[in-house]
Design a protein around this motif. Structure first.
Motif, PDB file in Angstrom:
ATOM      1  N   LEU A  17      -6.779   1.144  -6.563  1.00  8.18           N
ATOM      2  CA  LEU A  17      -6.270   1.675  -5.296  1.00  8.18           C
ATOM      3  C   LEU A  17      -4.769   1.489  -5.170  1.00  8.18           C
ATOM      4  N   ALA A  18      -4.306   0.261  -5.396  1.00  4.65           N
ATOM      5  CA  ALA A  18      -2.910  -0.073  -5.114  1.00  4.65           C
ATOM      6  C   ALA A  18      -1.937   0.676  -6.013  1.00  4.65           C
ATOM      7  N   GLY A  19      -2.296   0.890  -7.292  1.00  4.70           N
ATOM      8  CA  GLY A  19      -1.391   1.576  -8.212  1.00  4.70           C
ATOM      9  C   GLY A  19      -1.025   2.967  -7.744  1.00  4.70           C
ATOM     10  N   PRO A  20      -2.009   3.869  -7.601  1.00  3.00           N
ATOM     11  CA  PRO A  20      -1.660   5.216  -7.126  1.00  3.00           C
ATOM     12  C   PRO A  20      -1.140   5.233  -5.691  1.00  3.00           C
ATOM     13  N   ALA A 161      -4.812   0.447 -14.530  1.00  2.98           N
ATOM     14  CA  ALA A 161      -3.411   0.851 -14.450  1.00  2.98           C
ATOM     15  C   ALA A 161      -3.203   2.337 -14.694  1.00  2.98           C
ATOM     16  N   SER A 162      -4.145   3.037 -15.347  1.00  2.00           N
ATOM     17  CA  SER A 162      -3.960   4.460 -15.610  1.00  2.00           C
ATOM     18  C   SER A 162      -3.958   5.281 -14.322  1.00  2.00           C
ATOM     19  N   MET A 187       9.374   1.919  -9.299  1.00  2.00           N
ATOM     20  CA  MET A 187       8.244   0.999  -9.452  1.00  2.00           C
ATOM     21  C   MET A 187       8.387   0.087 -10.666  1.00  2.00           C
ATOM     22  N   VAL A 188       9.443   0.316 -11.454  1.00  2.00           N
ATOM     23  CA  VAL A 188       9.697  -0.468 -12.674  1.00  2.00           C
ATOM     24  C   VAL A 188       8.477  -0.379 -13.602  1.00  2.00           C
ATOM     25  N   VAL A 189       8.025   0.856 -13.848  1.00  2.00           N
ATOM     26  CA  VAL A 189       6.928   1.064 -14.783  1.00  2.00           C
ATOM     27  C   VAL A 189       7.385   2.003 -15.878  1.00  2.00           C
TER      28      VAL A 189
END
Length: 302
Positions: A17-20, A161-162, A187-189
């Motif tokens: 949830l939090a990632g997207p 994480a995807s 987001m530093v990704v």
């Protein structure tokens, strides 16, 4: 305004949830018109990590431009079991029938299968759940070793994480790769792209450095790569001399600023050609005067 609605089920994974959600929230911070909301069967939602969540129970009005995403949940033994209520499944189907995009992260693909949206479509899920998804939904084409799959406004991702990669792809599809690159940087990704596109893009591949001046110049080139750009103007924007900018840019990315611009042009032209554009049209669209330079660059890249 694009609404992004997350449909929450019990025992959902926080990162699914939090990632997207962070991607679309960061996109809104960058001026893109997104509004994120959360719905569930009950106001209180348990998570796999033990943190309770609170969601709305009334659905917002959704239109064709809006997104509906289902995060995955922890329950290996029953991952494929029904998770949506009949009313929720009907909402998912109705949104897709109205022309909206429906997506899932990890085991959320089983919810889309429950709603009947995987039949005849390509999809994916977490590698530990792929066999189960294929068994429960033999009418679906389950693709392995994919971060995410897009098929007729049904988007599924591999899990955890995807979901970030999937959300960045959706931002790029609507606002262009430069916008997605800015969100990823915020987001530093290190974002990857999958499916039929390349797994990474030049805009993101050369961002794993700490030079603010170079990042600033890359931001300018990312947005204006199809325009003629003078090294003097780029150096002035960064507040350094041309020689200093070139040295820092090479140290950070392995190439000069103008070479970086050519790489972006080539990558975009390759995408246009893959979508059916003639070479001459693709060359002009990315800023080349004619196709000769593009052909030379394509030949050199092979």
């Amino acid at each position: 305004m694009t609404r992004v609605v997350f449909l929450l089920v019990p025992q959902l994974h926080l990162l699914d949830l939090a990632g997207p959600a962070q991607v679309f929230s960061t996109a809104a911070d960058h001026g893109l018109d997104y509004a994120v909301s959360y719905v569930a069967a009950r106001e209180d939602v348990t998570t796999a990590q033990g943190l309770p969540l609170r969601a709305a129970t009334d659905w917002p009005d959704l239109g064709p431009a809006d997104l509906l995403l289902v995060p995955g949940w922890r329950s290996p033994a029953t991952a494929g079991g029904p998770r949506l209520t009949e009313a929720q499944a009907a909402q998912v189907v109705a949104h897709h029938e109205r022309g909206g995009t429906v997506g899932s992260v990890c085991s959320g693909a089983f919810a889309l299968g429950q709603a009947g949206l995987l039949a005849g479509r390509r999809c994916t899920t977490h590698h530990e759940l792929q066999d189960e998804l294929a068994r429960r939904h033999p009418e679906a084409a389950v693709l392995r070793d994919r971060l995410f799959v897009v098929d007729d406004r049904v988007v599924t991702s591999a899990g955890i994480a995807s979901g970030i990669d999937l959300a960045l792809h959706l931002v790029a599809a609507r606002h262009g790769p430069a916008a997605a690159a800015r969100v990823a940087r915020g987001m530093v990704v290190y974002a990857r792209r999958s499916g039929d596109a390349a797994q990474d893009s030049a805009m993101l591949r050369h961002r794993s450095h700490l030079s603010d001046a170079v990042h600033h110049v890359q931001d300018l080139i990312d947005v204006r790569f199809a325009e003629p750009l003078r090294l003097a103007d780029l150096a002035a924007a960064a507040g350094v001399s041309e020689r200093t900018l070139t040295r820092r840019f090479v140290d950070a990315t392995g190439m000069t600023p103008l070479r970086y611009q050519s790489v972006l042009r080539l990558e975009r032209a390759e995408h246009l050609i893959a979508q059916g554009s003639p070479t001459e049209s693709a060359a002009r669209a990315v800023g080349f005067g004619d196709a000769r330079m593009l052909r030379r660059l394509r030949a050199g890249a092979r």
